[in-house]
Design a protein around this motif. Structure first.
Motif, PDB file in Angstrom:
ATOM      1  N   THR A  91       0.831  -1.202   0.000  1.00  5.50           N
ATOM      2  CA  THR A  91       0.000   0.000   0.000  1.00  5.50           C
ATOM      3  C   THR A  91       0.864   1.250   0.000  1.00  5.50           C
ATOM      4  O   THR A  91       1.739   1.415   0.852  1.00  5.50           O
ATOM      5  CB  THR A  91      -0.914   0.019   1.239  1.00  5.50           C
ATOM      6  OG1 THR A  91      -1.692  -1.182   1.273  1.00  5.50           O
ATOM      7  CG2 THR A  91      -1.857   1.215   1.193  1.00  5.50           C
ATOM      8  N   ARG A  92       0.634   2.112  -0.969  1.00  6.60           N
ATOM      9  CA  ARG A  92       1.419   3.332  -1.071  1.00  6.60           C
ATOM     10  C   ARG A  92       0.855   4.419  -0.167  1.00  6.60           C
ATOM     11  O   ARG A  92      -0.206   4.260   0.442  1.00  6.60           O
ATOM     12  CB  ARG A  92       1.457   3.804  -2.527  1.00  6.60           C
ATOM     13  CG  ARG A  92       2.149   2.806  -3.460  1.00  6.60           C
ATOM     14  CD  ARG A  92       2.262   3.346  -4.869  1.00  6.60           C
ATOM     15  NE  ARG A  92       2.872   2.376  -5.772  1.00  6.60           N
ATOM     16  CZ  ARG A  92       3.044   2.585  -7.064  1.00  6.60           C
ATOM     17  NH1 ARG A  92       2.654   3.744  -7.616  1.00  6.60           N
ATOM     18  NH2 ARG A  92       3.604   1.650  -7.827  1.00  6.60           N
ATOM     19  N   LYS A  93       1.527   5.545  -0.144  1.00  8.03           N
ATOM     20  CA  LYS A  93       1.123   6.632   0.748  1.00  8.03           C
ATOM     21  C   LYS A  93      -0.252   7.184   0.412  1.00  8.03           C
ATOM     22  O   LYS A  93      -0.918   7.761   1.262  1.00  8.03           O
ATOM     23  CB  LYS A  93       2.163   7.755   0.688  1.00  8.03           C
ATOM     24  CG  LYS A  93       3.516   7.349   1.281  1.00  8.03           C
ATOM     25  CD  LYS A  93       4.493   8.515   1.230  1.00  8.03           C
ATOM     26  CE  LYS A  93       5.841   8.126   1.827  1.00  8.03           C
ATOM     27  NZ  LYS A  93       6.818   9.248   1.798  1.00  8.03           N
ATOM     28  N   ASP A  94      -0.672   7.015  -0.855  1.00 10.53           N
ATOM     29  CA  ASP A  94      -1.992   7.525  -1.236  1.00 10.53           C
ATOM     30  C   ASP A  94      -3.117   6.599  -0.799  1.00 10.53           C
ATOM     31  O   ASP A  94      -4.295   6.867  -1.065  1.00 10.53           O
ATOM     32  CB  ASP A  94      -2.072   7.752  -2.743  1.00 10.53           C
ATOM     33  CG  ASP A  94      -1.844   6.473  -3.545  1.00 10.53           C
ATOM     34  OD1 ASP A  94      -1.641   5.403  -2.927  1.00 10.53           O
ATOM     35  OD2 ASP A  94      -1.859   6.541  -4.792  1.00 10.53           O
ATOM     36  N   ILE A  98      -3.334   0.330  -3.541  1.00 11.72           N
ATOM     37  CA  ILE A  98      -2.413  -0.721  -3.964  1.00 11.72           C
ATOM     38  C   ILE A  98      -2.404  -0.730  -5.487  1.00 11.72           C
ATOM     39  O   ILE A  98      -3.423  -1.020  -6.116  1.00 11.72           O
ATOM     40  CB  ILE A  98      -2.847  -2.094  -3.422  1.00 11.72           C
ATOM     41  CG1 ILE A  98      -2.887  -2.069  -1.889  1.00 11.72           C
ATOM     42  CG2 ILE A  98      -1.920  -3.196  -3.919  1.00 11.72           C
ATOM     43  CD1 ILE A  98      -3.515  -3.314  -1.283  1.00 11.72           C
ATOM     44  N   HIS A  99      -1.267  -0.427  -6.082  1.00 16.22           N
ATOM     45  CA  HIS A  99      -1.175  -0.322  -7.532  1.00 16.22           C
ATOM     46  C   HIS A  99      -0.614  -1.579  -8.187  1.00 16.22           C
ATOM     47  O   HIS A  99      -0.873  -1.828  -9.365  1.00 16.22           O
ATOM     48  CB  HIS A  99      -0.313   0.886  -7.915  1.00 16.22           C
ATOM     49  CG  HIS A  99      -0.848   2.189  -7.418  1.00 16.22           C
ATOM     50  ND1 HIS A  99      -1.921   2.830  -7.989  1.00 16.22           N
ATOM     51  CD2 HIS A  99      -0.471   2.963  -6.356  1.00 16.22           C
ATOM     52  CE1 HIS A  99      -2.174   3.960  -7.346  1.00 16.22           C
ATOM     53  NE2 HIS A  99      -1.308   4.068  -6.336  1.00 16.22           N
ATOM     54  N   ASP A 113      -6.730  -0.385  -9.789  1.00 16.95           N
ATOM     55  CA  ASP A 113      -6.084  -0.277  -8.482  1.00 16.95           C
ATOM     56  C   ASP A 113      -6.990  -0.844  -7.395  1.00 16.95           C
ATOM     57  O   ASP A 113      -8.208  -0.966  -7.574  1.00 16.95           O
ATOM     58  CB  ASP A 113      -5.768   1.185  -8.170  1.00 16.95           C
ATOM     59  CG  ASP A 113      -4.736   1.764  -9.125  1.00 16.95           C
ATOM     60  OD1 ASP A 113      -3.929   0.971  -9.653  1.00 16.95           O
ATOM     61  OD2 ASP A 113      -4.742   2.989  -9.344  1.00 16.95           O
TER      62      ASP A 113
END
Length: 486
Positions: free
Chosen positions: A443-446, A449-450, A464
């Motif tokens: 999981t990215r900061k935004d 999950i890309h 996503d």
């Protein structure tokens, strides 16, 4: 100079699964541009002409009712057609499957001592692989529809029901004609290309005495046959030869001549965006001194009777082959027709082909849809394609459950594990905690999950995934209960 795509496999028995075939097509930028442009043009014309018909909804209802009534009484109308066609001088043959149909046609051609035939576009002949069969038996089949000529000379396969060569652009057509016809200086001007095809065909029309056609409709009331086309080449095939063989699926029969008044209106608008089809040919039996003097009709079952037994599946046979569902389908517009591995592509192919194959093959086609319902909205005979797709998916699942291969299917194993987890509140909470830790690594900061590894990558390849929340609803509710002293 761009060239047509590699020769695709349009045999459901040997074709690769749809996802695999579609992936290769998606990398062909030129093909996708060709398909998108052609479908946009046809769809735009169709929409304009439908909008001018104040009674379009009533026409659809009437067309749907005619086709539904016919299928409910199919045996009766087929027998009536055979009686009337025979009385008019025709000969009717019944073929249970493709093998029997091919054998019947070959026997007729041998009686005629034919070593070549001319053909007006018949998808049913492609369904039973007739051309390769005739070639193996020393008989050359010459396609006469302009699009079919392009494909035959370019060693290609159709990708659309109405516009078989819509995936080939004008430059590619010029290249095919220049190479095959020995015309190196040929330009890509449409009129020039058409003239080259006309010159090429004229000798065939005047010298080949045997023809094979398809049929848009078989009229039970009169024993007549109807073919609609846009070029006039078909009419040459239907009038000049001495012997004519018509191959048609048993579902093509309609009860009465007057039914054409409805069906022809919805077909022309839905298929090519025209108020009236340019060439409509109708003939009944044999007329001495006028047209073919020997006329045969081969009625093909090839799995169609089995489709009649299930009410949901039966509506597939209402199709009048207009192709409107393809022009509006977001999946077809991205992949074209070859990815379907069948002469019947698009939404109608996704439901027709698996049924013709008795779900032994083409099991991935019912999943080649977003279930958006656009195909149902434009279908002139109101086939509820999404309903049939869902029904077929259920049948495929039931069929797969009976095989041991399911134990090696990651999706099946995943669903079994999910079933075990969801069966216990404790296991479910434990799985939530584990998923929060595991997915947190991706999981990215935004908060999204890309990219996921393994099987999960199939999801993130096209969309996503929202990351796991820091607390579950159960956790939030328990905290709320404590804070309020409940």
């Amino acid at each position: 100079m761009s060239t047509p795509p590699e020769h695709p496999v349009l045999d459901p028995v040997t074709a690769p699964p749809f996802p695999q075939a579609a992936l290769a097509v998606l990398r062909n930028v030129q093909l996708r541009k060709n398909v998108a442009h052609a479908t946009d043009v046809i769809q735009g014309k169709r929409n304009r002409l439908v909008a001018e018909k104040a009674d379009w909804a009533q026409l659809r209802d009437a067309a749907s009712a005619i086709r539904a009534h016919t299928l409910e009484h199919l045996a009766e109308y087929l027998l009536q057609f055979e009686e009337r066609c025979t009385a008019a001088g025709g000969a009717v043959h019944w073929a249970a499957d493709g093998e029997e149909a091919r054998a019947i046609i070959l026997e007729i051609l041998r009686e005629e001592k034919a070593d070549e035939v001319i053909k007006i576009k018949t998808m049913t002949s492609a369904e039973i692989q007739l051309n390769p069969y005739l070639q193996q038996n020393g008989i050359k089949a010459h396609e006469t529809d302009l699009a079919e000529i392009i494909l035959q000379l370019g060693d290609g396969e159709p990708s659309h029901i109405v516009v078989p060569a819509l995936h080939v652009n004008r430059a590619q057509v010029r290249e095919i004609f220049a190479r095959s016809m020995g015309l190196p200086k040929l330009s890509d001007d449409p009129q020039t290309l058409t003239a080259a095809a006309r010159t090429y065909l004229r000798q065939k029309f005047l010298t080949v005495p045997t023809a094979i056609s398809g049929a848009n409709h078989l009229i039970a009331e009169t024993g007549g046959v109807v073919i609609v086309e846009s070029e006039g080449n078909g009419r040459m095939c239907l009038t000049l030869p001495h012997t004519l063989i018509t191959l048609a699926g048993i579902e093509k029969v309609i009860p009465r001549f007057r039914d054409l008044e409805v069906l022809m209106q919805v077909l022309a608008r839905s298929a090519t965006g025209e108020r009236m089809n340019p060439y409509t040919s109708l003939w009944t039996g044999v007329t001495p001194g006028d047209g073919p003097q020997r006329f045969h009709v081969v009625l093909l079952d090839n799995g169609r009777s089995a489709m009649l037994r299930r009410e949901v599946d039966r509506q597939t046979l209402k199709c009048i082959r207009c192709g409107a569902c393809m022009n509006t389908c977001p999946v077809y517009r991205q992949t074209g027709g070859h990815a379907y591995g069948s002469v019947y592509p698009g939404p109608i192919g996704a439901i027709l082909t698996p049924q013709l194959e008795k779900l032994e093959h083409a099991q991935t086609l019912p999943y080649a849809s977003s279930l958006c319902g656009a195909c149902y909205e434009v279908c002139p005979v109101k086939i509820n394609i999404p309903e049939v797709l869902i029904d077929l998916r259920a049948q495929v699942t039931e069929k797969q459950r009976a095989t041991e291969h399911r134990f090696f299917d990651p999706i099946y194993l995943g669903m079994r594990i999910a079933n075990w987890v969801f069966a216990s509140a404790g296991r479910f909470r434990l799985a939530q905690s584990a998923a929060r830790i595991g997915l947190g690594l991706f999981t990215r900061k935004d908060g999204w999950i890309h990219v996921l590894p393994g099987v999960g990558g199939r999801w993130t390849m096209t969309r996503d995934l929202r990351g796991m929340p820091k607390k579950t609803f159960r956790d939030w509710w328990q905290k709320r209960e404590k804070e309020h002293g409940r």
